[in-house]
Scaffold this active site. Structure first.
Site, PDB file in Angstrom:
ATOM      1  N   CYS A   1    -120.041 -28.790 -42.583  1.00 24.13           N
ATOM      2  CA  CYS A   1    -120.457 -27.411 -42.829  1.00 24.13           C
ATOM      3  C   CYS A   1    -119.229 -26.624 -43.278  1.00 24.13           C
ATOM      4  O   CYS A   1    -118.096 -26.949 -42.931  1.00 24.13           O
ATOM      5  CB  CYS A   1    -121.024 -26.809 -41.548  1.00 24.13           C
ATOM      6  SG  CYS A   1    -121.603 -25.114 -41.771  1.00 24.13           S
TER       7      CYS A   1
ATOM      8  N   ASP B   1    -118.406 -23.816 -42.305  1.00 23.18           N
ATOM      9  CA  ASP B   1    -117.921 -23.063 -41.148  1.00 23.18           C
ATOM     10  C   ASP B   1    -116.454 -23.434 -40.868  1.00 23.18           C
ATOM     11  O   ASP B   1    -116.104 -24.621 -40.844  1.00 23.18           O
ATOM     12  CB  ASP B   1    -118.815 -23.460 -39.946  1.00 23.18           C
ATOM     13  CG  ASP B   1    -118.568 -22.604 -38.722  1.00 23.18           C
ATOM     14  OD1 ASP B   1    -117.390 -22.400 -38.359  1.00 23.18           O
ATOM     15  OD2 ASP B   1    -119.549 -22.132 -38.123  1.00 23.18           O
TER      16      ASP B   1
ATOM     17  N   HIS C   1    -123.214 -29.540 -37.039  1.00 18.81           N
ATOM     18  CA  HIS C   1    -122.467 -29.165 -35.829  1.00 18.81           C
ATOM     19  C   HIS C   1    -123.307 -28.380 -34.844  1.00 18.81           C
ATOM     20  O   HIS C   1    -124.353 -27.844 -35.159  1.00 18.81           O
ATOM     21  CB  HIS C   1    -121.196 -28.400 -36.197  1.00 18.81           C
ATOM     22  CG  HIS C   1    -121.436 -27.090 -36.876  1.00 18.81           C
ATOM     23  ND1 HIS C   1    -121.327 -25.869 -36.236  1.00 18.81           N
ATOM     24  CD2 HIS C   1    -121.777 -26.796 -38.147  1.00 18.81           C
ATOM     25  CE1 HIS C   1    -121.592 -24.897 -37.090  1.00 18.81           C
ATOM     26  NE2 HIS C   1    -121.872 -25.428 -38.263  1.00 18.81           N
TER      27      HIS C   1
ATOM     28  N   CYS D   1    -124.747 -23.911 -35.628  1.00 15.14           N
ATOM     29  CA  CYS D   1    -124.606 -23.642 -37.053  1.00 15.14           C
ATOM     30  C   CYS D   1    -125.417 -22.407 -37.448  1.00 15.14           C
ATOM     31  O   CYS D   1    -126.639 -22.385 -37.279  1.00 15.14           O
ATOM     32  CB  CYS D   1    -125.082 -24.854 -37.849  1.00 15.14           C
ATOM     33  SG  CYS D   1    -124.814 -24.661 -39.608  1.00 15.14           S
TER      34      CYS D   1
HETATM   35 ZN   LIG Z   1    -122.632 -24.557 -39.927  1.00 16.00          ZN
END
Ligand SMILES: [Zn+2]
Length: 491
Positions: A134, A136, A202, A213
Site C-alpha cells: 500500500c 501508506d 496491511h 488500511c
Molecule cells: Zn493502505
C-alpha cells in the site's frame, strides 16, 4: 530513541542482529534529522532580537543541521519578521535532499546490488519479484526492513489500498519477457521461470478498527480479498493475452503495521490461496524461538508446507486457471521463497521488539512530508513520506486530498506548512525525457496551487520540484521550489 538492550536470549536464533543495528542507526539518524527541525528553529526564533541575528542563526543551523539557511529568507527578517513557515519548509526540503543524496551516493542500506537474491529467486523458479505494498507511509520500509530484500533486486510499485494497475503490470511483464528474449536479462526466455507478483495489504493489531488500511476502511478482509482479486485478474490477463503457457506466480502477504510481522497466504499447487488461511510469522517466531538456527529453518519449512491449502477436489481447478503453474519445481520454489521471506521477517519482528518496545509508538500517521509524482526509490523508511503516486493531479486527486487531510492534522494544526516534494523520474537514454519530466513537475506544482489555493496563499503549502535520471543512477536534481526568492519563484 535509544532503548535498553534486551538480553540476546529474547532474540530469535535466526535474527540478524548486525543488520538490525545497522538498520536502526540509519532509521534513527534520518528521522532525527527531520525531527530536529522544529526545536532548532524554535531556538533560532528565540534569538531574533539579537543584532547579529543572521550570523547567530547560521551558526546554530550549521552546528545542528550541517547546512546553512537561505540568505533571502533571513535577510528580510529585520523588516517583515522571520518567516518561520518558509524556513521550516526549506529545512524539510534541504533535509530530504541530503538524505536522498546520501542514499544514491553511499547506498547506506547496502541494497542496490542484489545478485545473491536474484540468483536465489531464479533457483526458486522466478526471474522478477514485483511487489505492491500500500502507498501508506507505514509500509514504505516493506522491502528493505520488513522483508529484508535488496531494493535494487525487486520492483516496488506502491498503490493506495495495494490495488495495483493491471495494465501497467502487464506492460512490465511484456518488457521483462522481451528483455529475456532479446538480451537474456535477467535470464534467457527459454528458462522455465516466471514473473512473480506480490501484494502486501496491511492491518493494525493495536487498533484494528481505525489504523488499518484507509483505502479499505480498515477492513482487513476486504484488503486481502481485493488484493487477491487484482492478482488473479493479472494472471488471467497474462494467460488470456499470451499463449504457450504464459503465466505469473502470485503471492498475497498481510502486514501488521504496528509490529511489522507479516502473514503469508501460502498458495496451493495450483497457485491459489485461501483468504482466511495464513501463516502468521509472529507465531512462527514464538514456535521456533527456542530452537537452534538449523532446527528453526527445518521447522519453518514444515510450517510453510503445512499451511498450503489442502488439495481441493475440483476446488481451485474448477476455475480452470493455473494449469501452467502445476509443475512441482515451481511449487517447491515458491515454498522455499516463502520460507526465506519468513526468516527475514523474524529479524524485523525482533527489530521492532528491541528498538521500538514491541510495537511502534506512532501507530498512526506521522509522515514528515508528502511525496508525489513518480520515483522515490530512496524512501525506504517507515512513516517518513506520504506517497501520492500520480502522472496528473486529476488522476491522483483522491490520494492527494487524503495526504492534505493527514498533514492538516500533523502540520497545519501546529501552524506548520505542508511540505510536498514533486518528483519525476525519467529514463535519460530517451531523447527529451528530462525536459518532459521537468515540465511534468511544473504542471503538477501548478495543479497543486490550483487545487489548494487557500493553503498556498497562506504560505501553508510548499512545494519542491525534483527530477532524476533513473538510468544514470545519479542523485536527484532540484529544478524548482515555491521557496525561491520572489522574483523567480511560484509566489
Ligand atoms: Zn493502505
Amino acid at each position: 530513541m535509544n532503548r535498553p538492550a534486551k538480553a540476546p536470549a529474547d532474540l530469535h536464533p535466526l535474527t540478524d542482529t548486525t543488520a538490525n543495528e545497522r538498520l536502526y542507526r540509519y532509521e534513527s539518524s534520518v528521522k532525527q534529522a527531520f525531527d530536529n527541525i522544529v526545536p532548532v528553529l524554535k531556538q533560532i526564533a528565540s534569538e531574533r532580537c539579537d543584532p547579529d541575528f543572521v550570523d547567530r542563526a547560521q551558526q546554530i543551523t550549521a552546528q545542528e543541521f550541517g547546512f546553512e539557511l537561505p540568505a533571502h529568507i533571513l535577510d528580510t527578517a529585520w523588516a517583515t519578521g522571520l518567516d518561520m513557515r518558509r524556513l521550516f519548509a526549506w529545512c524539510v526540503f534541504e533535509t530530504y535532499r541530503r538524505v536522498s543524496d546520501e542514499f544514491f551516493n553511499a547506498d547506506p542500506l547496502g541494497g542496490r546490488v542484489g545478485n545473491d537474491f536474484q540468483a536465489f529467486l531464479q533457483q526458486c523458479g522466478f526471474h522478477l519479484m514485483d511487489i505492491t505494498p500500500c502507498a501508506d507511509g507505514r509500509l514504505a520500509h516493506a522491502i528493505s526492513y520488513v522483508l529484508r530484500l535488496p531494493y535494487g533486486a525487486v520492483r516496488r510499485k506502491s498503490y493506495a489500498g495495494s490495488l495495483f494497475d493491471i495494465e501497467n503490470t502487464v506492460e512490465k511483464w511484456i518488457e521483462t519477457e522481451l528483455m529475456r528474449f532479446r538480451e537474456g536479462i535477467p535470464n534467457r526466455a527459454d528458462e522455465p521461470t516466471r514473473y512473480l507478483k506480490v501484494v502486501i495489504y496491511h492491518f493494525s493489531s493495536v487498533d484494528p478498527a481505525h489504523q488499518g488500511c484507509a483505502a479499505h476502511g480498515s477492513d482487513d478482509e476486504a484488503a486481502a480479498r481485493e488484493g487477491w482479486e487484482r492478482l488473479a485478474a493479472l494472471r488471467q490477463a497474462i494467460e488470456n493475452g499470451f499463449c504457450c503457457g504464459a503465466s505469473v506466480g502470485l503471492l498475497l502477504i498481510g502486514m501488521d503495521t504496528d509490529t511489522d510481522a507479516i502473514r503469508v497466504h501460502v498458495p496451493d499447487t495450483n497457485g491459489y490461496c485461501e483468504l482466511n488461511q495464513w501463516l502468521d510469522v509472529a507465531k512462527v517466531h514464538e514456535i521456533t524461538r527456542g530452537l537452534s538456527a538449523a532446527e528453526a529453518r527445518t521447522r519453518i519449512a514444515e510450517l510453510v508446507q503445512a499451511h498450503m491449502p489442502g488439495s481441493h477436489a475440483g476446488g481451485a481447478q474448477a476455475n480452470g486457471m493455473g494449469a501452467s503453474s502445476t509443475d512441482g519445481l515451481s511449487d517447491k520454489g515458491m515454498l522455499q521463497l516463502i520460507a526465506r521471506l519468513i526468516e527475514n521477517n523474524l529479524s524485523q519482528i525482533d527489530y521492532v521488539r528491541h528498538f521500538h518496545d514491541g510495537h511502534y509508538q506512532d501507530i498512526g500517521h506521522a509522515e514528515r512530508f508528502i511525496g508525489t509524482g513518480i520515483g522515490f526509490e530512496e524512501i525506504q523508511l517507515r512513516n517518513l513520506t506520504y506517497f501520492a503516486y500520480l502522472s496528473t493531479v486529476e488522476e491522483g486527486a483522491a490520494d492527494l486530498d487524503v495526504g492534505i487531510k493527514i498533514f492538516t492534522g500533523l502540520n497545519v494544526s501546529r501552524s506548520l506548512p505542508v511540505p510536498i516534494v514533486v518528483r519525476y523520474d525519467y529514463h535519460g537514454n530517451v531523447p527529451g525525457a528530462r525536459e518532459r519530466a521537468v515540465a511534468h513537475c511544473e504542471r503538477i506544482a501548478a495543479a497543486l496551487k490550483a487545487r489548494y489555493p487557500a493553503l498556498c496563499s497562506d504560505g501553508m503549502l510548499h512545494c519542491l520540484r525534483a527530477v532524476r535520471d533513473c538510468d544514470a543512477g545519479t542523485p536527484i536534481e532540484l529544478v524548482g521550489s515555491s521557496l525561491e526568492p520572489v522574483t523567480g519563484g511560484m509566489h
